[in-house]
Design a protein around this motif. Structure first.
Motif, PDB file in Angstrom:
ATOM      1  N   ASN A 190      47.883  34.903  28.185  1.00  9.05           N
ATOM      2  CA  ASN A 190      48.558  36.259  28.299  1.00  9.05           C
ATOM      3  C   ASN A 190      48.483  37.229  27.001  1.00  9.05           C
TER       4      ASN A 190
ATOM      5  N   ASP B  88      46.435  42.743  31.057  1.00  3.83           N
ATOM      6  CA  ASP B  88      47.202  44.157  31.281  1.00  3.83           C
ATOM      7  C   ASP B  88      46.182  45.044  31.915  1.00  3.83           C
ATOM      8  N   THR B  89      46.835  46.135  32.523  1.00  4.35           N
ATOM      9  CA  THR B  89      45.890  47.386  32.814  1.00  4.35           C
ATOM     10  C   THR B  89      45.411  48.099  31.840  1.00  4.35           C
TER      11      THR B  89
ATOM     12  N   ARG C 220      44.064  42.302  39.773  1.00  2.00           N
ATOM     13  CA  ARG C 220      44.809  43.478  39.013  1.00  2.00           C
ATOM     14  C   ARG C 220      44.196  44.517  39.023  1.00  2.00           C
TER      15      ARG C 220
ATOM     16  N   GLN D 167      56.454  41.215  35.070  1.00  2.84           N
ATOM     17  CA  GLN D 167      56.392  42.039  33.944  1.00  2.84           C
ATOM     18  C   GLN D 167      56.170  43.279  33.931  1.00  2.84           C
TER      19      GLN D 167
ATOM     20  N   HIS E  24      52.576  45.879  34.440  1.00  2.00           N
ATOM     21  CA  HIS E  24      51.723  45.313  35.320  1.00  2.00           C
ATOM     22  C   HIS E  24      51.511  46.037  36.505  1.00  2.00           C
ATOM     23  N   GLU E  25      50.164  45.958  37.117  1.00  2.00           N
ATOM     24  CA  GLU E  25      50.084  46.957  38.284  1.00  2.00           C
ATOM     25  C   GLU E  25      50.874  46.447  39.540  1.00  2.00           C
TER      26      GLU E  25
END
Length: 327
Positions: free
Chosen positions: A84, A110-111, A133, A176, A179-180
């Motif tokens: 992560n 993450d994005t 994602r 979270q 997040h998308e």
């Protein structure tokens, strides 16, 4: 003495020559290993950058990749765990690029950091397939494989609205933040709530996809004294945590709990009647199609830009069908 000296000199030269040849051979082997396909006995080498090996749902996705890998004799997959950490994942993708793997499968941490990873692969002309994602700029990747997160939120809340007859206080448990899946699943929830004037959000908070954190958040909500008719969680793990807290407080019978993913654990809770709603997201299917797409791209075959795996509603009425899918 002269003969002995000549013999010793000859032996020394012979040994030095052997060392030199061995050294060259070693360098050649290293070069082949870095060159991807040619260095793995003709195998196609795929780098799989995963965000978190400890995430339960993602472990099922990885299982899907491994199952597909076993069916391909000419494919080898290198799996790495970012734990992560977005910066760590970026470094892992850069390593794949340096190693000249034949393709990369990316499930981004993450994005925000994901577009840079796609750019790194594109600049090196290495196919990159993003799985699960989605993010702005994902179209620059070779392909995307996943499910439309907003649809899971819509399906989930539509069923909750049906159970509550369009009336009730809703507590939304977010994954979270940023997040998308967290953004879009919650957006889907909110769209259905707006269509039902008798429903309103009275509590909202994050439990970061985690069961223990979901339990803790639910305990805090119970202490707030606010009336809650339904807890709608962005995933099953948080929903199970909420169920545990509600059970401990003796209030589970008064609250509808809904999740998303339809994991094996969650399906047991659906079967028992404790979890009223979940939405099946085909983890193994995403993993299999993701790796299959990467292999095709590595071979130079044409692949679809977007590969959608549909969501499906799961309730006690059809839960046995989904339990069978995990066997």
């Amino acid at each position: 003495m002269k003969v002995q000296k000549k013999l010793i000199l000859f032996i020394v030269l012979l040994l030095l020559s052997a060392v030199f040849v061995s050294g060259c051979g070693g360098k050649q082997e290293t070069s082949q290993q870095i060159s991807g396909q040619s260095g793995k006995n003709g195998k196609i080498v795929i780098g799989a950058a995963l965000p978190d090996f400890d995430d339960k749902w993602l472990s099922y996705l990885q299982d899907g990749m491994k199952e597909y890998e076993k069916t391909q004799k000419d494919v080898e997959v290198i799996y790495v765990d970012a734990m992560n950490d977005a910066s760590k994942q970026l470094s892992q993708v850069e390593n794949f690029v340096q190693q000249k793997v034949d393709a990369i499968v990316l499930i981004p941490v993450d994005t925000v950091s994901a577009p840079e990873m796609v750019d790194k692969a594109d600049q090196a002309n290495i196919p990159i397939v993003v799985v699960n994602r989605i993010f702005d700029g994902v179209e620059k990747a070779t392909a995307y494989v996943g499910s439309e997160s907003i649809k899971s939120g819509l399906i989930q809340m539509e069923e909750v609205a049906k159970i509550l007859n369009g009336k009730g206080n809703i507590a939304i448990m977010n994954g979270q933040m940023g997040h998308e899946a967290q953004i879009k699943r919650t957006e889907g929830n909110e769209q259905i709530i707006k269509k039902n004037p008798g429903m309103k959000v009275v509590l909202e908070g994050t439990a970061e996809w985690d069961r223990a954190k979901g339990m803790s958040l639910m305990e805090n909500w119970l202490q707030s004294g606010k009336k809650i008719d339904a807890v709608v969680a962005n995933n099953d793990e948080m929903a199970i945590g909420a169920i545990m807290a509600l059970e401990d407080a003796g209030k589970l019978d008064d609250v509808v709990v809904a999740g998303i993913d339809a994991t094996p654990d969650a399906l047991d809770y659906v079967k028992s009647g404790k979890l009223k709603v979940t939405v099946f997201q085909n983890a193994k299917g995403q993993g299999q199609v993701g790796l299959e797409t990467a292999v095709k791209a590595a071979k130079g075959e044409k692949v679809e830009k977007f590969n959608w795996i549909p969501y499906e509603l799961v309730t006690k009425d059809n839960v046995e069908e989904y339990i069978k899918k995990w066997k």
